[in-house]
Motif scaffolding. Structure first.
Motif, PDB file in Angstrom:
ATOM      1  N   PRO A   3      13.773  -8.325  -8.849  1.00  0.00           N
ATOM      2  CA  PRO A   3      15.133  -7.789  -8.976  1.00  0.00           C
ATOM      3  C   PRO A   3      16.093  -8.729  -9.703  1.00  0.00           C
ATOM      4  CG  PRO A   3      14.788  -8.643  -6.775  1.00  0.00           C
ATOM      5  CD  PRO A   3      13.478  -8.774  -7.499  1.00  0.00           C
ATOM      6  N   ILE A   4      15.669 -10.000  -9.922  1.00  0.00           N
ATOM      7  CA  ILE A   4      16.563 -11.007 -10.476  1.00  0.00           C
ATOM      8  C   ILE A   4      15.736 -12.130 -11.100  1.00  0.00           C
ATOM      9  CG2 ILE A   4      16.701 -12.334  -8.312  1.00  0.00           C
ATOM     10  CD1 ILE A   4      19.737 -12.627  -8.902  1.00  0.00           C
ATOM     11  N   THR A   5      16.308 -12.851 -12.047  1.00  0.00           N
ATOM     12  CA  THR A   5      15.640 -14.012 -12.616  1.00  0.00           C
ATOM     13  C   THR A   5      15.770 -15.183 -11.644  1.00  0.00           C
ATOM     14  OG1 THR A   5      16.041 -13.296 -14.876  1.00  0.00           O
ATOM     15  CG2 THR A   5      15.655 -15.636 -14.552  1.00  0.00           C
ATOM     16  N   GLY A   6      14.670 -15.905 -11.451  1.00  0.00           N
ATOM     17  CA  GLY A   6      14.685 -17.040 -10.542  1.00  0.00           C
ATOM     18  C   GLY A   6      13.305 -17.656 -10.430  1.00  0.00           C
ATOM     19  N   THR A   7      13.068 -18.351  -9.330  1.00  0.00           N
ATOM     20  CA  THR A   7      11.790 -19.004  -9.073  1.00  0.00           C
ATOM     21  C   THR A   7      11.062 -18.270  -7.956  1.00  0.00           C
ATOM     22  OG1 THR A   7      12.740 -21.127  -9.689  1.00  0.00           O
ATOM     23  CG2 THR A   7      10.694 -21.183  -8.442  1.00  0.00           C
ATOM     24  N   VAL A  21       5.170   1.231   0.337  1.00  0.00           N
ATOM     25  CA  VAL A  21       6.520   1.226  -0.240  1.00  0.00           C
ATOM     26  C   VAL A  21       7.480   0.554   0.733  1.00  0.00           C
ATOM     27  CG1 VAL A  21       8.463   2.690  -0.891  1.00  0.00           C
ATOM     28  CG2 VAL A  21       6.171   3.283  -1.641  1.00  0.00           C
ATOM     29  N   GLY A  22       8.306  -0.345   0.213  1.00  0.00           N
ATOM     30  CA  GLY A  22       9.316  -1.015   1.019  1.00  0.00           C
ATOM     31  C   GLY A  22       8.838  -2.285   1.691  1.00  0.00           C
ATOM     32  N   GLN A  23       7.540  -2.564   1.633  1.00  0.00           N
ATOM     33  CA  GLN A  23       6.994  -3.778   2.235  1.00  0.00           C
ATOM     34  C   GLN A  23       7.370  -4.989   1.392  1.00  0.00           C
ATOM     35  OE1 GLN A  23       2.786  -3.570   3.052  1.00  0.00           O
ATOM     36  NE2 GLN A  23       2.556  -5.790   3.006  1.00  0.00           N
ATOM     37  N   GLU A  24       7.735  -6.086   2.036  1.00  0.00           N
ATOM     38  CA  GLU A  24       8.039  -7.314   1.302  1.00  0.00           C
ATOM     39  C   GLU A  24       6.746  -7.895   0.740  1.00  0.00           C
ATOM     40  OE1 GLU A  24       9.415 -11.699   2.508  1.00  0.00           O
ATOM     41  OE2 GLU A  24      10.926 -10.164   2.931  1.00  0.00           O
ATOM     42  N   VAL A  25       6.725  -8.133  -0.575  1.00  0.00           N
ATOM     43  CA  VAL A  25       5.532  -8.687  -1.220  1.00  0.00           C
ATOM     44  C   VAL A  25       5.758 -10.104  -1.741  1.00  0.00           C
ATOM     45  CG1 VAL A  25       4.560  -6.440  -1.785  1.00  0.00           C
ATOM     46  CG2 VAL A  25       6.029  -7.581  -3.445  1.00  0.00           C
ATOM     47  N   ALA A  26       7.018 -10.502  -1.886  1.00  0.00           N
ATOM     48  CA  ALA A  26       7.316 -11.831  -2.425  1.00  0.00           C
ATOM     49  C   ALA A  26       8.774 -12.183  -2.125  1.00  0.00           C
ATOM     50  CB  ALA A  26       7.080 -11.856  -3.928  1.00  0.00           C
ATOM     51  N   VAL A  27       9.103 -13.462  -2.375  1.00  0.00           N
ATOM     52  CA  VAL A  27      10.486 -13.933  -2.260  1.00  0.00           C
ATOM     53  C   VAL A  27      10.808 -14.729  -3.517  1.00  0.00           C
ATOM     54  CG1 VAL A  27      12.079 -15.404  -0.973  1.00  0.00           C
ATOM     55  CG2 VAL A  27      10.402 -14.023   0.262  1.00  0.00           C
ATOM     56  N   VAL A  28      11.944 -14.398  -4.135  1.00  0.00           N
ATOM     57  CA  VAL A  28      12.424 -15.097  -5.323  1.00  0.00           C
ATOM     58  C   VAL A  28      13.700 -15.846  -4.954  1.00  0.00           C
ATOM     59  CG1 VAL A  28      13.359 -14.803  -7.661  1.00  0.00           C
ATOM     60  CG2 VAL A  28      11.431 -13.402  -6.907  1.00  0.00           C
ATOM     61  N   PRO A  36      14.270 -10.987  -1.244  1.00  0.00           N
ATOM     62  CA  PRO A  36      12.955 -10.376  -1.041  1.00  0.00           C
ATOM     63  C   PRO A  36      12.626  -9.406  -2.170  1.00  0.00           C
ATOM     64  CG  PRO A  36      14.555  -9.408   0.453  1.00  0.00           C
ATOM     65  CD  PRO A  36      15.256 -10.517  -0.289  1.00  0.00           C
ATOM     66  N   VAL A  37      11.351  -9.353  -2.546  1.00  0.00           N
ATOM     67  CA  VAL A  37      10.855  -8.391  -3.526  1.00  0.00           C
ATOM     68  C   VAL A  37      10.036  -7.375  -2.730  1.00  0.00           C
ATOM     69  CG1 VAL A  37       9.458  -8.022  -5.581  1.00  0.00           C
ATOM     70  CG2 VAL A  37      10.757 -10.150  -5.318  1.00  0.00           C
ATOM     71  N   LEU A  38      10.434  -6.104  -2.825  1.00  0.00           N
ATOM     72  CA  LEU A  38       9.795  -5.054  -2.038  1.00  0.00           C
ATOM     73  C   LEU A  38       8.879  -4.208  -2.909  1.00  0.00           C
ATOM     74  CD1 LEU A  38      12.924  -3.905   0.002  1.00  0.00           C
ATOM     75  CD2 LEU A  38      11.284  -5.734   0.536  1.00  0.00           C
ATOM     76  N   ALA A  39       7.791  -3.743  -2.309  1.00  0.00           N
ATOM     77  CA  ALA A  39       6.843  -2.881  -3.011  1.00  0.00           C
ATOM     78  C   ALA A  39       7.524  -1.579  -3.406  1.00  0.00           C
ATOM     79  CB  ALA A  39       5.636  -2.593  -2.128  1.00  0.00           C
ATOM     80  N   GLU A  40       7.281  -1.151  -4.640  1.00  0.00           N
ATOM     81  CA  GLU A  40       7.855   0.092  -5.151  1.00  0.00           C
ATOM     82  C   GLU A  40       6.900   1.269  -5.000  1.00  0.00           C
ATOM     83  OE1 GLU A  40       9.045  -0.747  -9.152  1.00  0.00           O
ATOM     84  OE2 GLU A  40      10.568  -2.170  -8.518  1.00  0.00           O
ATOM     85  N   MET A  41       5.634   0.988  -4.623  1.00  0.00           N
ATOM     86  CA  MET A  41       4.645   2.056  -4.427  1.00  0.00           C
ATOM     87  C   MET A  41       3.564   1.559  -3.476  1.00  0.00           C
ATOM     88  SD  MET A  41       2.557   1.899  -8.058  1.00  0.00           S
ATOM     89  CE  MET A  41       3.987   2.342  -8.993  1.00  0.00           C
ATOM     90  N   ASP A  42       2.813   2.488  -2.937  1.00  0.00           N
ATOM     91  CA  ASP A  42       1.667   2.171  -2.090  1.00  0.00           C
ATOM     92  C   ASP A  42       0.488   1.796  -2.970  1.00  0.00           C
ATOM     93  OD1 ASP A  42       3.206   3.068   0.077  1.00  0.00           O
ATOM     94  OD2 ASP A  42       2.294   5.056   0.073  1.00  0.00           O
ATOM     95  N   GLY A  43      -0.413   0.984  -2.448  1.00  0.00           N
ATOM     96  CA  GLY A  43      -1.634   0.676  -3.182  1.00  0.00           C
ATOM     97  C   GLY A  43      -2.351  -0.539  -2.634  1.00  0.00           C
ATOM     98  N   ARG A  44      -3.422  -0.903  -3.328  1.00  0.00           N
ATOM     99  CA  ARG A  44      -4.202  -2.088  -2.986  1.00  0.00           C
ATOM    100  C   ARG A  44      -4.002  -3.112  -4.091  1.00  0.00           C
ATOM    101  NH1 ARG A  44      -9.171  -4.185  -4.000  1.00  0.00           N
ATOM    102  NH2 ARG A  44      -9.804  -2.407  -5.253  1.00  0.00           N
ATOM    103  N   VAL A  45      -3.726  -4.352  -3.707  1.00  0.00           N
ATOM    104  CA  VAL A  45      -3.478  -5.428  -4.675  1.00  0.00           C
ATOM    105  C   VAL A  45      -4.786  -5.774  -5.389  1.00  0.00           C
ATOM    106  CG1 VAL A  45      -2.665  -7.793  -4.995  1.00  0.00           C
ATOM    107  CG2 VAL A  45      -1.612  -6.342  -3.234  1.00  0.00           C
ATOM    108  N   THR A  46      -4.790  -5.593  -6.725  1.00  0.00           N
ATOM    109  CA  THR A  46      -5.993  -5.880  -7.507  1.00  0.00           C
ATOM    110  C   THR A  46      -5.848  -7.114  -8.391  1.00  0.00           C
ATOM    111  OG1 THR A  46      -5.262  -4.381  -9.262  1.00  0.00           O
ATOM    112  CG2 THR A  46      -6.725  -3.466  -7.570  1.00  0.00           C
ATOM    113  N   ARG A  47      -4.607  -7.565  -8.601  1.00  0.00           N
ATOM    114  CA  ARG A  47      -4.386  -8.724  -9.467  1.00  0.00           C
ATOM    115  C   ARG A  47      -3.014  -9.322  -9.181  1.00  0.00           C
ATOM    116  NH1 ARG A  47      -4.101  -8.621 -16.004  1.00  0.00           N
ATOM    117  NH2 ARG A  47      -4.076 -10.843 -16.315  1.00  0.00           N
ATOM    118  N   LEU A  48      -2.959 -10.643  -9.043  1.00  0.00           N
ATOM    119  CA  LEU A  48      -1.700 -11.367  -8.911  1.00  0.00           C
ATOM    120  C   LEU A  48      -1.377 -11.974 -10.269  1.00  0.00           C
ATOM    121  CD1 LEU A  48      -2.411 -13.138  -5.513  1.00  0.00           C
ATOM    122  CD2 LEU A  48      -1.034 -11.089  -5.896  1.00  0.00           C
TER     123      LEU A  48
END
Length: 66
Positions: A3-7, A21-28, A36-48
């Motif tokens: 949602p924003i530029t940062g680290t 959807v709505g689950q926290e996946v990261a923090v910037v 917090p960065v929230l998931a925009e869709m449901d799914g399985r993480v295949t690549r970071l």
């Protein structure tokens, strides 16, 4: 997407995790604020695409889902 530029301070998911959807996946961190960065869709993480301490830009994708 970030949602924003940062680290990227942390990732709350790992490869193979199933997220909703709505689950926290990261923090910037930006300007000493933790966003917090929230998931925009449901799914399985295949690549970071980013790692903690990487600089990320607004709208940048952090991970891929299937």
């Amino acid at each position: 997407q970030t949602p924003i530029t940062g680290t990227l301070r942390s990732l709350a998911v790992k490869l193979g995790d199933t997220i909703s959807v709505g689950q926290e996946v990261a923090v910037v961190e930006s300007m000493k604020m933790l966003i917090p960065v929230l998931a925009e869709m449901d799914g399985r993480v295949t690549r970071l695409l980013k790692n903690p301490d990487d600089v990320v830009h607004e709208g940048e994708v952090l991970l891929e889902l299937e």
